[in-house]
Design a protein around this motif. Structure first.
Motif, PDB file in Angstrom:
ATOM      1  N   THR A 102     -12.484  -3.384 -12.011  1.00  0.00           N
ATOM      2  CA  THR A 102     -12.276  -2.570 -10.820  1.00  0.00           C
ATOM      3  C   THR A 102     -12.915  -1.207 -11.023  1.00  0.00           C
ATOM      4  O   THR A 102     -13.074  -0.745 -12.157  1.00  0.00           O
ATOM      5  CB  THR A 102     -10.771  -2.423 -10.502  1.00  0.00           C
ATOM      6  N   LEU A 150      -5.772  -2.431 -10.170  1.00  0.00           N
ATOM      7  CA  LEU A 150      -6.218  -1.574  -9.075  1.00  0.00           C
ATOM      8  C   LEU A 150      -6.003  -0.118  -9.450  1.00  0.00           C
ATOM      9  O   LEU A 150      -5.070   0.219 -10.181  1.00  0.00           O
ATOM     10  CB  LEU A 150      -5.449  -1.888  -7.787  1.00  0.00           C
ATOM     11  N   ASP A 189      -3.735 -12.489  -6.953  1.00  0.00           N
ATOM     12  CA  ASP A 189      -4.565 -11.434  -6.361  1.00  0.00           C
ATOM     13  C   ASP A 189      -3.665 -10.404  -5.700  1.00  0.00           C
ATOM     14  O   ASP A 189      -2.515 -10.702  -5.333  1.00  0.00           O
ATOM     15  CB  ASP A 189      -5.543 -12.013  -5.334  1.00  0.00           C
ATOM     16  N   LYS A 191      -3.973  -6.423  -3.223  1.00  0.00           N
ATOM     17  CA  LYS A 191      -4.752  -5.373  -2.571  1.00  0.00           C
ATOM     18  C   LYS A 191      -3.814  -4.203  -2.256  1.00  0.00           C
ATOM     19  O   LYS A 191      -2.636  -4.407  -1.959  1.00  0.00           O
ATOM     20  CB  LYS A 191      -5.380  -5.872  -1.264  1.00  0.00           C
ATOM     21  N   TYR A 192      -4.391  -2.986  -2.283  1.00  0.00           N
ATOM     22  CA  TYR A 192      -3.577  -1.789  -2.034  1.00  0.00           C
ATOM     23  C   TYR A 192      -4.222  -0.919  -0.962  1.00  0.00           C
ATOM     24  O   TYR A 192      -5.450  -0.767  -0.920  1.00  0.00           O
ATOM     25  CB  TYR A 192      -3.427  -0.978  -3.323  1.00  0.00           C
ATOM     26  N   LEU A 193      -3.379  -0.345  -0.092  1.00  0.00           N
ATOM     27  CA  LEU A 193      -3.823   0.648   0.884  1.00  0.00           C
ATOM     28  C   LEU A 193      -2.795   1.775   0.948  1.00  0.00           C
ATOM     29  O   LEU A 193      -1.583   1.514   0.947  1.00  0.00           O
ATOM     30  CB  LEU A 193      -3.969   0.032   2.276  1.00  0.00           C
ATOM     31  N   LEU A 202       1.270  -2.502  -1.020  1.00  0.00           N
ATOM     32  CA  LEU A 202       0.601  -3.426  -1.934  1.00  0.00           C
ATOM     33  C   LEU A 202       0.877  -4.844  -1.446  1.00  0.00           C
ATOM     34  O   LEU A 202       2.035  -5.233  -1.287  1.00  0.00           O
ATOM     35  CB  LEU A 202       1.127  -3.251  -3.362  1.00  0.00           C
ATOM     36  N   SER A 204       0.269  -8.878  -2.265  1.00  0.00           N
ATOM     37  CA  SER A 204      -0.081  -9.748  -3.392  1.00  0.00           C
ATOM     38  C   SER A 204       0.237 -11.195  -3.058  1.00  0.00           C
ATOM     39  O   SER A 204       1.056 -11.488  -2.188  1.00  0.00           O
ATOM     40  CB  SER A 204       0.679  -9.318  -4.656  1.00  0.00           C
ATOM     41  N   CYS A 239      -6.355 -16.769  -1.259  1.00  0.00           N
ATOM     42  CA  CYS A 239      -7.012 -15.462  -1.221  1.00  0.00           C
ATOM     43  C   CYS A 239      -6.399 -14.610  -0.118  1.00  0.00           C
ATOM     44  O   CYS A 239      -5.759 -15.129   0.810  1.00  0.00           O
ATOM     45  CB  CYS A 239      -8.520 -15.614  -0.988  1.00  0.00           C
ATOM     46  N   ASP A 241      -7.016 -10.581   2.118  1.00  0.00           N
ATOM     47  CA  ASP A 241      -7.689  -9.310   2.344  1.00  0.00           C
ATOM     48  C   ASP A 241      -6.708  -8.430   3.110  1.00  0.00           C
ATOM     49  O   ASP A 241      -5.832  -8.936   3.831  1.00  0.00           O
ATOM     50  CB  ASP A 241      -8.994  -9.498   3.119  1.00  0.00           C
ATOM     51  N   PHE A 242      -6.857  -7.118   2.955  1.00  0.00           N
ATOM     52  CA  PHE A 242      -5.884  -6.168   3.498  1.00  0.00           C
ATOM     53  C   PHE A 242      -6.649  -4.973   4.033  1.00  0.00           C
ATOM     54  O   PHE A 242      -7.507  -4.418   3.333  1.00  0.00           O
ATOM     55  CB  PHE A 242      -4.921  -5.758   2.375  1.00  0.00           C
ATOM     56  N   VAL A 251      -3.050  -8.177   7.312  1.00  0.00           N
ATOM     57  CA  VAL A 251      -3.310  -9.007   6.137  1.00  0.00           C
ATOM     58  C   VAL A 251      -3.858 -10.339   6.629  1.00  0.00           C
ATOM     59  O   VAL A 251      -3.339 -10.908   7.597  1.00  0.00           O
ATOM     60  CB  VAL A 251      -2.024  -9.252   5.316  1.00  0.00           C
TER      61      VAL A 251
END
Length: 468
Positions: A102, A150, A189, A191-193, A202, A204, A239, A241-242, A251
């Motif tokens: 990352t 991340l 997996d 993802k964070y925003l 977060l 996951s 999988c 995505d966010f 999401v």
């Protein structure tokens, strides 16, 4: 089940839903077969399949004079130059296999700078600058090998998703670690925003079939507050995505044994609500022909485009879709539920019964949206049934990077559907990869090989000297 058994199960499900008990009893008697409440049911109801068929026929009739009707209303992004073409090997990692790579702006001491963070098979975390100079390292400070790492931008915090399902938040300055349970089994997996300066979401997925939404409060980084909600999928998620679109957090996720992409929205109770499922296979009225292994998104002209990398053999396909307007999706649910609601999007969402559902069910009424495919192209990226798909978007320069099993990075121009760049990065498959755009606008790619155990950096220009 055979085709006949599937059809019989659909009919039995329909009779049960309609309350036609005598007809169902006669149907069972004539077939000499019983039907369980859930075991024989399929993901889509008979009503939905027939409805989809009629919608397809209507769309076919409407578009028979213009087969590119949808494509003409949404412009696909055009590849822009320059792009990375110069490859350089970074510091060798010996026999260690890189698990995760990352890149982001990490605060070390009193200075924030762009860094590469690598997790290895020997439970190490190594931090380098963009030229490969090692800045810090942590050996076996975590209980489990990090599957995903991340960076919380402009902070000293790393989010480490472990193979034991735990989230470990590591402060690289104080080396303090705080741990939270995300999944009961392997985390695959996340993802964070950020929500604001001190809070973030977060998302996951794990082997426990859950999509987990965690709300993290960083107000006091020595005592981080954590809460989570979970949405259980029918099968294991493959999988996610966010991203934020039309001021709302969304999401998208795929799961094993389906080509449908689930679209979730975060409601004002910090929970995931499944708005719809996007079809990536309109040519067949089946959702089980293939599955999606990686997702990426592009926001252009107020439209949200989703690119989905498939597990087709021998070559990956990349399917790009357009997400319908969020208000249209919510209005569909309002109509479906027979409710008349006013207010903003979240208020409408709160009023619906789907707001209370936290798992996928065979009999739920989640809307399957078709006719949203903009393109479906062969990427020439070879793969087999053991492959793990990896793609990344190019930010403002448009296009998609594909990290392949043959060690080649391929750049796909979405507008033309052609491979516009091929970069030979490794001997053997690419194990992990990351794309990054620096504050100076430089586009960088970082890859690690599974066979050659090398880490490489790709850039459009030669690297700048390291500071200090």
């Amino acid at each position: 089940m055979s085709i006949n058994e599937i059809v019989e199960s659909l009919i039995a499900q329909y009779l049960s839903e309609r309350g036609l008990k005598e007809s169902l009893a006669a149907f069972k008697l004539e077939l000499n077969r019983t039907f369980s409440d859930n075991g024989d049911l399929l993901e889509e109801r008979l009503y939905d399949i027939v409805e989809d068929r009629y919608k397809f026929l209507d769309l076919k009739k409407a578009n028979e004079d213009d087969i590119q009707a949808l494509n003409n209303t949404v412009a696909l992004p055009v590849w822009k130059l320059p792009n990375p073409v110069i490859g350089e090997e970074l510091v060798p990692l010996g026999s260690n296999l890189v698990i995760s790579t990352t890149v982001g702006n990490l605060k070390l001491s009193n200075q924030t700078s762009p860094c590469i963070v690598i997790s290895t098979s020997s439970n190490e975390l190594q931090i380098f600058d963009l030229n490969g100079v090692k800045l810090a390292g942590f050996e076996k400070v975590l209980k489990s090998i990090s599957k995903v790492v991340l960076i919380i931008e402009d902070s000293p915090l790393l989010l480490c998703g472990g193979m034991d399902g735990h989230l470990s938040i590591l402060d690289v300055i104080t080396e303090e670690i705080q741990s939270f349970q995300l999944h009961g089994r392997l985390l695959s997996d996340m993802k964070y925003l950020p929500i604001d300066e001190s809070h973030g979401y977060l998302v996951s997925i794990g082997m426990d079939n859950n999509v987990t939404l965690s709300t993290i409060d960083f107000t006091d980084i020595k005592n981080i507050q954590f809460s989570k909600s979970q949405f259980r999928m029918l099968t294991r998620p493959t999988c996610i995505d966010f991203f934020k679109f039309q001021k709302h957090f969304l999401v998208i996720a795929n799961r094993v044994d389906t080509s449908l992409i689930s679209v979730f929205m975060v409601n004002d109770g910090n929970e995931l609500v499944e708005l719809c499922r996007l079809s990536t296979d309109d040519s067949e009225f089946s959702s089980h022909g293939f599955q999606v292994g990686a997702l990426a998104h592009h926001i252009t002209d107020e439209k949200l485009l989703i690119s989905a990398a498939t597990n087709h053999i021998p070559y990956m396909r990349l399917i790009t879709l357009v997400l319908p307007d969020l208000y249209e999706l919510i209005d569909y649910w309002v109509k479906e539920e027979g409710k008349d609601t006013d207010g903003d999007l979240l208020s409408k969402l709160r009023s619906l019964s789907i707001n209370q559902i936290h798992e996928q069910q065979f009999t739920n009424k989640t809307h399957v949206i078709r006719n949203v495919i903009l393109s479906s192209v062969n990427t020439s990226a070879p793969q087999d049934k053991y492959s793990v798909q990896q793609i990344a978007t190019r930010d403002s320069k448009n296009g998609v990077w594909i990290f392949s099993d043959d060690g080649v990075i391929r750049g796909l121009n979405l507008s033309s559907g052609t491979i516009i760049e091929e970069l030979k990065s490794h001997e053997g498959r690419i194990k992990s990869a990351a794309a990054f755009t620096s504050n100076d606008g430089d586009e960088l790619l970082f890859t690690s090989g599974a066979t050659d155990r090398r880490t490489k950096r790709w850039s459009a220009t030669p690297p700048r000297p390291s500071s200090g």
